[in-house]
Design an enzyme around this catalytic site. Structure first.
Site, PDB file in Angstrom:
ATOM      1  CG  HIS A 115      -0.375  -0.042   2.794  1.00 23.04           C
ATOM      2  ND1 HIS A 115      -0.055  -0.673   3.534  1.00 23.04           N
ATOM      3  CD2 HIS A 115      -0.079   1.706   3.147  1.00 23.04           C
ATOM      4  CE1 HIS A 115       0.321  -0.005   4.693  1.00 23.04           C
ATOM      5  NE2 HIS A 115       0.374   0.919   4.274  1.00 23.04           N
ATOM      6  CG  ASP A 135       0.213  -4.374   2.679  1.00 23.53           C
ATOM      7  OD1 ASP A 135       0.535  -3.341   1.527  1.00 23.53           O
ATOM      8  OD2 ASP A 135      -0.041  -3.741   3.822  1.00 23.53           O
ATOM      9  CB  SER A 143       3.150   2.343   6.084  1.00 18.36           C
ATOM     10  OG  SER A 143       1.981   1.080   6.762  1.00 18.36           O
TER      11      SER A 143
END
Length: 461
Positions: A188, A221, A304
């Site tokens: 992402h 992910d 992230s």
């Protein structure tokens, strides 16, 4: 509870969290060689999706979070994927949070400027000069301290900026995977740049490189990018063994929360094997599933893709999501750390990264059966019909060969309790195709077990 991504509303997550399983006794971790984005506890399954793939992909798209005011409202999902703030104000999703952050940084810059001016004025009027003790500037810190670990790891972490063709994007984090210039991060983080967008990676020393996507796995992910004209002095971070991590172990997270690059925070492993589903909240979004390492190290949007390190400096996970309880107070719907962060175990991420570097496509393990994503809390029930009207149990697939049928409720995979379809998917994906597993299931009130060999599916489609 809910999850957020890129400043979007959080989608409901897969089922209510099962009772955490006691993590198996873990051996002491070995000493490693020297050398922005979020989730939550067991996410609830999307209630509107009566059925989803078994471990095959993709499951039904997540739906917007319900409750009072979005993230954190009643009925919200479990598992919030980290959202990175956009690097510049823009229209479209995340635009408001970007504008707010830019304004905050401008205000901070103004304060610094005023402080300097006032100090200079005082100096002009005469002030006392204080000389520093030269010995204080030469403090040496042991390699095993947090400062020592951070000093070794920071030069091998990067802040990633991803921008789509229409100017939308955000920031995240990544770390050096090998000397060839491969950088591991979250899917992402780079999603905006997948279709011809722009990617850059910046090191703490100021060096900045253009990069390209080598491969990305939406379901896991995980993504791998490669630096263009990579330098010859890259130092990959040492990889630990996430299977040997124990609850209570110290953790160190590195990332760019809210765009603040090279931020280091600390905490412990709060739980293992935490079923988590995360999504960016858009109507077209597909959920990512993981059996995560839970940590209370402070991680926020922008962390992230960054490394979660153990006390020796070895990577044990990729920070991917945080649990959120409400909006962040800036009108963005994005909130910060509440001590519930989730990381993809590095043993899984390493396997995925190697596949992406080798073929450019992810490979997923599967049992060949579609399971319900409803929040029953009793297990993962095989549906009567599969996605798009296909058979719920794939003919000749692993589940079929093991004798599983529609209506069976899977309650365990090996010794891991399965309370929902998303939990089952996350557990299946911790394995590799060809692995042999034991399935415990109920049929007509009677418990049965079956041995099966996991199949394989290539790609996210």
């Amino acid at each position: 509870m809910s999850t957020e991504n890129e400043g979007n509303a959080v989608p409901p997550a897969p089922s209510a969290p099962p009772v955490p399983m006691a993590s198996p006794a873990a051996s002491a971790q070995g000493h490693a060689p020297e050398g922005n984005a979020p989730t939550a506890p067991l996410p609830p399954v999307p209630h509107e999706a009566p059925a989803a793939s078994d471990g095959s992909w993709p499951p039904p798209p997540a739906t917007p979070a319900s409750g009072d005011g979005g993230a954190g409202g009643p009925g919200a999902g479990w598992g919030a994927s980290y959202q990175q703030p956009a690097p510049k104000p823009r229209s479209g999703r995340g635009g408001l949070v970007a504008a707010v952050l830019v304004a905050a940084l401008v205000a901070g810059g103004l304060g610094g400027g005023l402080g300097y001016t006032l100090a200079k004025d005082r100096d002009d009027r005469g002030s006392t000069t204080i000389s520093s003790d030269s010995s204080a500037a030469q403090v040496k810190r042991a390699p095993g301290t947090i400062a020592g670990v951070a000093a070794r790891a920071l030069p091998s972490t990067v802040t990633i900026e991803a921008e789509s063709n229409n100017g939308e994007g955000g920031t995240g984090t990544g770390f050096v995977f090998d000397t060839q210039g491969h950088i591991v991060t979250n899917n992402h983080v780079v999603a905006e740049a997948v279709d011809g967008g722009k990617l850059t990676a910046s090191f703490p020393n100021g060096r900045k490189y253009d990069a390209e996507i080598v491969g990305h796995a939406q379901g896991y992910d995980v993504a791998v990018i490669k630096l263009k004209n990579a330098p010859s002095d890259l130092k990959p971070l040492a990889l630990g063994d996430s299977d040997k991590v124990a609850v209570g172990d110290e953790t160190i997270a590195i990332g760019a929360p809210f765009g603040l690059s090279n931020t280091v925070t600390t905490g412990i492993i709060s739980a293992k094997n935490r079923p988590v589903a995360s999504s960016d909240g858009s109507s077209s979004s597909k959920a990512s599933y993981m059996s995560a390492l839970q940590t209370d190290a402070s991680i926020n949007p922008g962390n992230s893709g960054g490394p979660l390190l153990d006390a020796s400096g070895a990577v044990i996970g990729i920070n991917s999501a945080i649990q959120s309880t409400g909006s962040g107070g800036f009108g963005s719907g994005q909130s910060g750390s509440i001590g519930l962060g989730f990381a993809i175990p590095i043993n899984q991420a390493k396997y995925v990264a190697q596949q992406l570097i080798k073929t450019g496509k992810p490979v997923y393990a599967k049992i060949g059966a579609s399971v319900s994503l409803e929040d029953s809390g009793d297990g993962a029930q095989i549906t009567d019909q599969g996605t798009g009207g296909s058979a719920a149990v794939e003919s000749g697939g692993p589940a079929d060969k093991a004798g599983l049928k529609p209506g069976d409720v899977i309650t365990k995979l090996d010794d891991h309790v399965i309370d929902s379809g998303p939990t089952l998917i996350g557990e299946i994906w911790t394995h590799k195709p060809g692995d042999k597993v034991t399935i415990t299931y109920k049929r007509g009130g009677q418990e049965h077990t079956a041995q099966l060999t996991l199949g394989a599916r290539e790609g996210d489609s």
